[in-house]
Scaffold this motif. Sequence first.
Motif, PDB file in Angstrom:
ATOM      1  N   GLY A   1       0.517   7.523  -5.856  1.00  0.00           N
ATOM      2  CA  GLY A   1      -0.551   7.396  -4.934  1.00  0.00           C
ATOM      3  C   GLY A   1      -0.260   6.001  -4.940  1.00  0.00           C
ATOM      4  N   ASP A   2      -1.053   5.079  -6.018  1.00  0.00           N
ATOM      5  CA  ASP A   2      -0.786   3.711  -6.441  1.00  0.00           C
ATOM      6  C   ASP A   2       0.780   3.053  -6.386  1.00  0.00           C
ATOM      7  N   SER A   3       1.471   3.765  -7.255  1.00  0.00           N
ATOM      8  CA  SER A   3       2.937   3.418  -6.997  1.00  0.00           C
ATOM      9  C   SER A   3       3.531   3.523  -5.720  1.00  0.00           C
ATOM     10  N   TYR A   4       3.044   4.377  -5.060  1.00  0.00           N
ATOM     11  CA  TYR A   4       3.742   4.250  -3.230  1.00  0.00           C
ATOM     12  C   TYR A   4       3.590   2.902  -3.213  1.00  0.00           C
ATOM     13  N   LEU A   5       2.029   3.033  -2.884  1.00  0.00           N
ATOM     14  CA  LEU A   5       1.126   1.431  -2.473  1.00  0.00           C
ATOM     15  C   LEU A   5       2.428   0.414  -2.805  1.00  0.00           C
ATOM     16  N   ASN A   6       2.438   0.220  -4.206  1.00  0.00           N
ATOM     17  CA  ASN A   6       2.312  -0.726  -4.448  1.00  0.00           C
ATOM     18  C   ASN A   6       3.979  -1.436  -4.041  1.00  0.00           C
TER      19      ASN A   6
END
Length: 292
Positions: free
Chosen positions: A85-90
């Motif tokens: 999720g963090d990777s997608y957001l970034n």
Amino acid sequence: MTKSMTGFGRGSIEEDGKSYVIEIKSVNHRYLDINIKMPRNLISLEDRIRKTISQKINRGKVDIFITQNTYVSNNTVTNFNHNLGDSYLNCLKEIRDRYEVRDDISVSLIARFPEVITLNTKEEDLDEVWNNLKIPLDDALNSFVLMREKEGQNLKEDITKRCDYIKEQIDKIELMAPAIVVEYKEKLEKRLKELLGDIKIDENRIAMELAIFSDKANIDEELVRLNSHIIQMKDALNLSEPVGRKLDFIVQEMNRETNTIASKANNLEITNISLNIKNEIEKIREQVQNME
């Protein structure tokens, strides 16, 4: 108790938001052949199911159908992959800043990306599942065995009646058997008189011929064995163990003795009675083929 190899049984239960329906049916077979159709999540219980069935069934081609329906599931949980999720957001923020586009990043947008939120199924407690499954399995088995026992009782009564009929026919042959040699002597003397006319007949030669014929046409041993097989069959029908194979062997021996009687007696009436016996033996054999 005598049992048939044909039967049907059904059991069901609804517990903790799940229902199980078990159906058992069988037809005749030389050995015990168990085929189970069940949901994949119950495969690990197959060995327990087979052992439970084999404790009550000895022979037959047995098909078991297990249906499972789930109305309320407590075994499914969601899992949030934080790193993904963090990777997608970034990545989305980088795209926003790089191209200076409108920022429409939302929770629903990120949640829709693959593998961000996944569903996992918790492993079920097999002992608990087995305790629930065993109830309809026992119900299905009990009704299945009861149907087999009722059908087996009907087969037993039918075979017993046919054995009684065969015994009556044997009694008739036993009464007729002593007259076979006498009839043969009369026919032999009549034939010789027709051929030789007034020429004197050697009584010793006739006696020798009669002795040879009497030995060949003697069916006492076959009648004794056939009577013995009938007694063995009736005794086997009263045993509390599976008797199908034993009865099948006895039927073969009964048929063998009857064939020998028909060939040795050299008497048309005894031959006809033997054919009647063979007909009844064949009907018994058909019934025996369906007995456990």
